[in-house]
Scaffold this motif. Structure first.
Motif, short mmCIF file in Angstrom:
data_model
loop_
_atom_site.label_atom_id
_atom_site.label_comp_id
_atom_site.label_asym_id
_atom_site.label_seq_id
_atom_site.Cartn_x
_atom_site.Cartn_y
_atom_site.Cartn_z
N LYS A 171 44.05 14.40 -27.58
CA LYS A 171 42.70 14.92 -27.79
C LYS A 171 42.72 16.42 -28.10
N ALA A 172 41.84 16.84 -29.01
CA ALA A 172 41.66 18.26 -29.34
C ALA A 172 40.36 18.42 -30.11
N ASP A 173 39.85 19.66 -30.15
CA ASP A 173 38.62 19.95 -30.90
C ASP A 173 38.86 19.93 -32.41
N VAL A 174 40.07 20.32 -32.80
CA VAL A 174 40.46 20.35 -34.22
C VAL A 174 41.80 19.63 -34.36
N VAL A 175 41.87 18.67 -35.27
CA VAL A 175 43.13 17.97 -35.57
C VAL A 175 43.52 18.33 -37.00
N VAL A 176 44.73 18.87 -37.16
CA VAL A 176 45.21 19.30 -38.48
C VAL A 176 46.42 18.48 -38.89
N MET A 177 46.48 18.13 -40.15
CA MET A 177 47.69 17.53 -40.75
C MET A 177 48.02 18.32 -42.01
N GLY A 178 49.13 18.99 -42.02
CA GLY A 178 49.56 19.76 -43.18
C GLY A 178 50.68 19.05 -43.92
N ASN A 179 50.42 18.65 -45.17
CA ASN A 179 51.40 17.89 -45.97
C ASN A 179 51.86 16.63 -45.23
N ILE A 180 50.92 15.92 -44.64
CA ILE A 180 51.22 14.67 -43.95
C ILE A 180 50.60 13.48 -44.68
N LEU A 181 49.31 13.54 -44.97
CA LEU A 181 48.64 12.41 -45.61
C LEU A 181 49.30 12.00 -46.92
N HIS A 182 49.78 13.00 -47.68
CA HIS A 182 50.31 12.65 -49.01
C HIS A 182 51.63 11.88 -48.96
N ASP A 183 52.24 11.77 -47.79
CA ASP A 183 53.48 11.00 -47.65
C ASP A 183 53.26 9.50 -47.78
N TRP A 184 52.00 9.05 -47.59
CA TRP A 184 51.76 7.63 -47.34
C TRP A 184 50.84 7.00 -48.39
N ASN A 185 50.83 5.64 -48.39
CA ASN A 185 49.90 4.93 -49.27
C ASN A 185 48.48 5.03 -48.71
N GLU A 186 47.51 4.48 -49.44
CA GLU A 186 46.11 4.65 -49.06
C GLU A 186 45.81 4.02 -47.70
N GLU A 187 46.35 2.86 -47.43
CA GLU A 187 46.10 2.19 -46.16
C GLU A 187 46.54 3.05 -44.98
N ASN A 188 47.72 3.63 -45.09
CA ASN A 188 48.22 4.49 -44.00
C ASN A 188 47.45 5.80 -43.92
N LYS A 189 47.01 6.32 -45.05
CA LYS A 189 46.18 7.52 -45.03
C LYS A 189 44.91 7.30 -44.19
N VAL A 190 44.23 6.19 -44.46
CA VAL A 190 43.01 5.88 -43.73
C VAL A 190 43.32 5.65 -42.25
N SER A 191 44.43 5.00 -41.97
CA SER A 191 44.83 4.76 -40.58
C SER A 191 45.04 6.07 -39.82
N LEU A 192 45.70 7.03 -40.47
CA LEU A 192 45.93 8.33 -39.82
C LEU A 192 44.63 9.09 -39.63
N MET A 193 43.73 9.03 -40.60
CA MET A 193 42.44 9.69 -40.45
C MET A 193 41.63 9.04 -39.32
N ARG A 194 41.76 7.75 -39.15
CA ARG A 194 41.07 7.06 -38.05
C ARG A 194 41.63 7.51 -36.70
N LYS A 195 42.95 7.69 -36.63
CA LYS A 195 43.57 8.20 -35.40
C LYS A 195 43.07 9.61 -35.08
N ALA A 196 42.94 10.44 -36.13
CA ALA A 196 42.41 11.79 -35.93
C ALA A 196 40.97 11.73 -35.44
N TYR A 197 40.18 10.84 -36.02
CA TYR A 197 38.78 10.66 -35.61
C TYR A 197 38.70 10.32 -34.13
N ASP A 198 39.54 9.40 -33.68
CA ASP A 198 39.54 8.98 -32.28
C ASP A 198 39.95 10.10 -31.33
N ALA A 199 40.72 11.08 -31.82
CA ALA A 199 41.19 12.19 -30.98
C ALA A 199 40.15 13.30 -30.84
N LEU A 200 39.12 13.26 -31.69
CA LEU A 200 38.14 14.36 -31.74
C LEU A 200 36.90 14.08 -30.89
#
Length: 346
Positions: A244-273
């Motif tokens: 958990k944190a007020d701000v979740v940052v990913m630098g040069n992380i999302l672009h490593d993955w396909n669209e499905e995994n991108k959305v999955s990681l953004m959902r994980k960030a959403y849950d942490a906020l």
């Protein structure tokens, strides 16, 4: 007779076609630690540089090498040929001296040691859709990195180097007044957390990455003397929740993955906020018309080389994924050069 001004010109064709020449000149200079050594000496004659680097080529070759770097804007020169004296330009002194914390040459070292050769297989990558790095030898690129301390050190230095200017800009341009905590997912050496803490004295930051990276991040944190407000934590962001944190940052992380995994990681960030929290992706966001940010497009092709299925994206893409996840609003914050922070608010 009126002079025609719309005649075709081969200039740009040759400039781009020979672009690998210019690239290899800079990468070679970095591999020689030329700028680091020049920073120590302040100024040097070509002959002394030749001896220092142990070059066996002719003097004329040395002049060509150094003068090309001068034309590119990396060196300054007084005199010419055997009377020439060279020194670093302001940019080279700030970003290519290995002894300075602002050094970004790690990414250039990795480009020279790994990517320069792999990019020779771009055509094969486009034809097959398969990665062209160590995976061609049935080896796991990320697995190899995290098993080998030297490869891991080079990789974390590379990731820090390519993003350092962005981290500095983000730390000063983003409005942190409403927030107290930040977690940098895939934080590598911890530089983003350190830049945010340095410029925002109320912020407490965590650099989150796989266990082998934690000692590297801790060493960087100690170097900056900010261990009271910056710490390193270990975990796998695919197999466990993001802390958990007020701000979740990913630098040069999302672009490593396909669209499905991108959305999955953004959902994980959403849950942490918390409500009102911000998710930030710092990358070479491609302009929606795909006409300007060629760096973002080239980085996207680099993801083909490295992963096969990863790709860089536009802000319109980011907005679509943010909407799928459930974020309330988004914004785009330009950073250094061709990179931006795509921000989604919960």
């Amino acid at each position: 007779m009126e002079q025609q001004t719309n005649l075709p010109s081969p200039e740009n064709i040759m400039k781009i076609g020979t672009g690998f020449w210019a690239s290899k000149i800079l990468l070679t200079a970095v591999s020689f630690q030329l700028f680091t050594r020049l920073a120590e000496k302040k100024t040097m004659k070509a002959k002394d540089i030749k001896n220092m680097l142990g070059l066996k080529c002719t003097d004329r070759n040395v002049y060509d090498f150094l003068d090309a770097l001068t034309v590119f804007g990396f060196l300054k020169r007084e005199g010419i040929l055997d009377t020439a004296v060279y020194s670093n330009t302001l940019d080279a002194d700030a970003f290519l001296d290995k002894n300075k914390p602002s050094y970004i040459g790690g990414i250039l070292e990795m480009m020279n040691n790994r990517l320069y050769g792999f990019w020779g297989s771009l055509g094969e990558g486009l034809l097959t859709g398969l990665p062209q790095n160590e995976a061609k030898r049935s080896e796991d690129f990320f697995g190899l990195i995290y098993q080998d301390p030297e490869k891991l050190k080079e990789f974390t230095s590379a990731m820090s180097g390519i993003q350092m200017g962005n981290f500095m800009a983000f730390a000063q341009e983003f409005d942190f007044t409403k927030y107290k905590t930040l977690i940098d997912v895939g934080g590598s050496a911890g530089l983003l957390s350190l830049m945010v803490a340095k410029h925002n004295v109320h912020m407490h930051c965590t650099s989150f990455d796989l266990p082998p990276v934690e000692p590297i991040a801790n060493a960087t944190i100690q170097q900056f003397g900010l261990s009271d407000r910056v710490n390193a934590a270990s975990g796998d962001f695919f197999t466990m929740p993001i802390p958990k944190a007020d701000v979740v940052v990913m630098g040069n992380i999302l672009h490593d993955w396909n669209e499905e995994n991108k959305v999955s990681l953004m959902r994980k960030a959403y849950d942490a906020l918390p409500a009102g929290g911000a998710f930030v992706a710092i990358e070479g966001i491609i302009d929606d018309e795909r006409k300007q940010n060629v760096f973002g497009m080239m980085m996207s092709l680099n993801m083909l080389i490295e992963t096969g299925t990863g790709f860089d994206y536009t802000f319109a893409d980011f907005n679509r994924w943010a909407n799928i996840v459930g974020f309330k609003s988004t914004s785009l914050l330009p950073l250094a050069g061709p990179s931006s922070a795509a921000i989604a608010y919960k």
